[in-house]
Design a protein around this motif. Structure first.
Motif, PDB file in Angstrom:
ATOM      1  N   LYS A   1       0.970  -1.220  -0.009  1.00 39.45           N
ATOM      2  CA  LYS A   1      -0.159   0.001  -0.134  1.00 39.45           C
ATOM      3  C   LYS A   1       0.928   1.166   0.234  1.00 39.45           C
ATOM      4  N   LYS A   2       0.436   2.448  -0.244  1.00 40.17           N
ATOM      5  CA  LYS A   2       0.875   3.740  -0.442  1.00 40.17           C
ATOM      6  C   LYS A   2       0.047   4.505   0.822  1.00 40.17           C
ATOM      7  N   VAL A   3       1.059   4.723   1.955  1.00 37.49           N
ATOM      8  CA  VAL A   3       0.162   5.480   3.061  1.00 37.49           C
ATOM      9  C   VAL A   3       0.651   6.836   3.157  1.00 37.49           C
ATOM     10  N   LEU A   4      -0.248   7.716   3.376  1.00 29.83           N
ATOM     11  CA  LEU A   4      -0.033   9.002   3.602  1.00 29.83           C
ATOM     12  C   LEU A   4      -0.180   9.407   5.016  1.00 29.83           C
ATOM     13  N   ILE A   5       0.880   9.879   5.744  1.00 27.45           N
ATOM     14  CA  ILE A   5       0.760  10.044   7.328  1.00 27.45           C
ATOM     15  C   ILE A   5       1.012  11.538   7.523  1.00 27.45           C
TER      16      ILE A   5
ATOM     17  N   LYS B   1      -3.498  18.547  -1.048  1.00 25.68           N
ATOM     18  CA  LYS B   1      -4.043  17.940  -2.271  1.00 25.68           C
ATOM     19  C   LYS B   1      -3.047  17.304  -3.181  1.00 25.68           C
ATOM     20  N   ALA B   2      -1.965  18.110  -3.383  1.00 22.09           N
ATOM     21  CA  ALA B   2      -0.901  17.557  -4.095  1.00 22.09           C
ATOM     22  C   ALA B   2      -0.153  16.209  -3.442  1.00 22.09           C
ATOM     23  N   ALA B   3      -0.118  15.967  -2.234  1.00 24.03           N
ATOM     24  CA  ALA B   3       0.271  14.920  -1.420  1.00 24.03           C
ATOM     25  C   ALA B   3      -0.587  13.693  -1.649  1.00 24.03           C
ATOM     26  N   MET B   4      -1.954  13.818  -1.645  1.00 28.23           N
ATOM     27  CA  MET B   4      -3.139  13.016  -1.731  1.00 28.23           C
ATOM     28  C   MET B   4      -3.172  12.445  -3.312  1.00 28.23           C
ATOM     29  N   GLN B   5      -2.600  13.067  -4.242  1.00 24.90           N
ATOM     30  CA  GLN B   5      -2.573  12.647  -5.758  1.00 24.90           C
ATOM     31  C   GLN B   5      -1.141  11.904  -6.000  1.00 24.90           C
ATOM     32  N   LYS B   6      -0.945  11.302  -5.000  1.00 23.13           N
ATOM     33  CA  LYS B   6       0.432  10.515  -5.299  1.00 23.13           C
ATOM     34  C   LYS B   6      -0.040   8.787  -4.887  1.00 23.13           C
ATOM     35  N   ASP B   7      -1.123   8.465  -5.754  1.00 22.21           N
ATOM     36  CA  ASP B   7      -1.560   7.175  -5.430  1.00 22.21           C
ATOM     37  C   ASP B   7      -1.890   6.624  -4.347  1.00 22.21           C
ATOM     38  N   ILE B   8      -2.339   7.199  -3.368  1.00 22.86           N
ATOM     39  CA  ILE B   8      -2.296   7.016  -1.943  1.00 22.86           C
ATOM     40  C   ILE B   8      -3.566   5.923  -1.817  1.00 22.86           C
ATOM     41  N   ASP B   9      -3.175   5.043  -0.887  1.00 21.86           N
ATOM     42  CA  ASP B   9      -4.320   4.127  -0.526  1.00 21.86           C
ATOM     43  C   ASP B   9      -5.034   4.451   0.540  1.00 21.86           C
ATOM     44  N   ILE B  10      -4.542   4.986   1.415  1.00 17.15           N
ATOM     45  CA  ILE B  10      -5.195   5.198   2.807  1.00 17.15           C
ATOM     46  C   ILE B  10      -4.346   6.494   3.560  1.00 17.15           C
TER      47      ILE B  10
ATOM     48  N   ASP C   1      -0.517   0.065  17.412  1.00 12.12           N
ATOM     49  CA  ASP C   1      -0.876  -1.384  17.219  1.00 12.12           C
ATOM     50  C   ASP C   1      -2.332  -1.223  16.264  1.00 12.12           C
ATOM     51  N   VAL C   2      -3.219  -0.442  16.815  1.00 11.69           N
ATOM     52  CA  VAL C   2      -4.477  -0.322  16.328  1.00 11.69           C
ATOM     53  C   VAL C   2      -4.309   0.179  14.661  1.00 11.69           C
ATOM     54  N   ILE C   3      -3.759   1.133  14.701  1.00 16.22           N
ATOM     55  CA  ILE C   3      -3.279   1.857  13.406  1.00 16.22           C
ATOM     56  C   ILE C   3      -2.904   0.883  12.406  1.00 16.22           C
ATOM     57  N   ILE C   4      -1.810   0.044  12.875  1.00 20.95           N
ATOM     58  CA  ILE C   4      -1.106  -0.887  12.133  1.00 20.95           C
ATOM     59  C   ILE C   4      -2.377  -1.980  11.469  1.00 20.95           C
ATOM     60  N   LYS C   5      -2.947  -2.274  12.382  1.00 21.93           N
ATOM     61  CA  LYS C   5      -3.888  -3.171  12.004  1.00 21.93           C
ATOM     62  C   LYS C   5      -5.000  -2.793  11.050  1.00 21.93           C
TER      63      LYS C   5
ATOM     64  N   ILE D   1      -4.510  -0.204   8.912  1.00 23.00           N
ATOM     65  CA  ILE D   1      -3.565  -0.003   7.452  1.00 23.00           C
ATOM     66  C   ILE D   1      -3.485  -1.271   6.920  1.00 23.00           C
ATOM     67  N   ASN D   2      -3.255  -2.614   7.685  1.00 20.97           N
ATOM     68  CA  ASN D   2      -3.144  -3.840   6.899  1.00 20.97           C
ATOM     69  C   ASN D   2      -4.280  -4.415   6.427  1.00 20.97           C
ATOM     70  N   ASP D   3      -5.432  -4.039   7.145  1.00 15.33           N
ATOM     71  CA  ASP D   3      -6.591  -4.556   6.976  1.00 15.33           C
ATOM     72  C   ASP D   3      -7.737  -3.189   7.063  1.00 15.33           C
ATOM     73  N   PRO D   4      -7.807  -2.195   6.067  1.00 13.26           N
ATOM     74  CA  PRO D   4      -8.779  -1.464   5.744  1.00 13.26           C
ATOM     75  C   PRO D   4     -10.195  -1.724   5.901  1.00 13.26           C
ATOM     76  N   THR D   5     -10.509  -2.753   6.179  1.00 16.74           N
ATOM     77  CA  THR D   5     -12.072  -3.283   6.334  1.00 16.74           C
ATOM     78  C   THR D   5     -12.270  -3.334   7.867  1.00 16.74           C
ATOM     79  N   LEU D   6     -11.298  -3.234   8.802  1.00 19.59           N
ATOM     80  CA  LEU D   6     -11.418  -2.875  10.068  1.00 19.59           C
ATOM     81  C   LEU D   6     -12.279  -1.690  10.362  1.00 19.59           C
ATOM     82  N   TYR D   7     -13.248  -1.551  11.282  1.00 19.11           N
ATOM     83  CA  TYR D   7     -13.718  -0.569  12.090  1.00 19.11           C
ATOM     84  C   TYR D   7     -14.190   0.527  10.936  1.00 19.11           C
TER      85      TYR D   7
END
Length: 215
Positions: free
Chosen positions: A2-6, A62-71, A183-187, A189-195
């Motif tokens: 994935k590509k994650v924007l923090i 917006k420019a940062a979000m246009q870098k093929d971000i997944d989450i 740990d919650v955040i990592i979970k 990111i790994n499974d975006p269907t959570l919560y």
């Protein structure tokens, strides 16, 4: 991968998340923060892009979000959290971003009961309006699938020990470690269907009291 924007990538919890993602995944990371030289140790890491920016600057955001971000994971803080939530949500809607992890705090939903709830209201009263306005903004942004995190009072203890409460449940406990929140955040990111489209409380079990034990 994935590509994650923090957003707010210099935050203490964000830095734990960054290290875990680098060590445990092959994800690409876009780190967005003011004074980006503070994370210069990542400058030569080919999995990391660093962007110097303020979330109030919607054009840069917006420019940062246009870098093929997944989450998108927002670790932005501050007393007036809604002033950051609005441009983040606006930028996501304008760029078609759909998945957000949003770091808030306990009390955002008027959900903390008893003596601890009263103490928390008094202690963080300056921040509560911003937390609650952010919650309303998130609920109104129906095109964005947001998980709002409401951790208890944060510690730097070297432990991962937590439980989750739902948005319609009374908050439990008084404290939780940043490593637990990470740990919650990592979970997620790994499974975006959570919560999905949810607001979750995070606390260390068996820490109930009138206030955190270390205060």
């Amino acid at each position: 991968m994935k590509k994650v924007l923090i957003l707010g990538a210099y935050g203490a919890t964000a830095q734990i998340v960054i290290e875990r993602l680098l060590n445990e995944t092959d994800d690409q990371l876009v780190l967005y923060l003011r004074n980006s030289s503070r994370l210069s140790r990542y400058a030569n890491n080919d999995r990391i892009t660093i962007i110097d920016g303020d979330v109030q600057d919607v054009a840069v955001l917006k420019a940062a979000m246009q870098k093929d971000i997944d989450i998108v994971y927002s670790n932005v803080g501050g007393i007036n959290l809604d002033r950051s939530a609005k441009p983040i949500l606006d930028a996501m809607q304008q760029t078609g971003q759909k998945r957000l992890i949003f770091y808030s705090a306990l009390g955002a939903l008027h959900e903390v009961p008893g003596a601890f709830g009263r103490w928390n209201e008094e202690t963080i009263q300056a921040a509560l309006p911003g937390l609650r306005k952010s919650d309303r903004l998130i609920k109104a942004a129906t095109a964005i699938n947001t998980t709002q995190l409401r951790p208890a009072w944060l510690t730097n203890y070297d432990e991962v020990d937590y439980e989750i409460t739902a948005a319609d449940e009374p908050f439990k406990g008084t404290e939780v470690s940043r490593k637990s929140v990470a740990d919650v955040i990592i979970k997620i990111i790994n499974d975006p269907t959570l919560y999905q489209n949810d607001s979750i409380g995070i606390n260390k079990p068996n820490t109930d009291g009138d206030k955190p034990a270390w205060l």
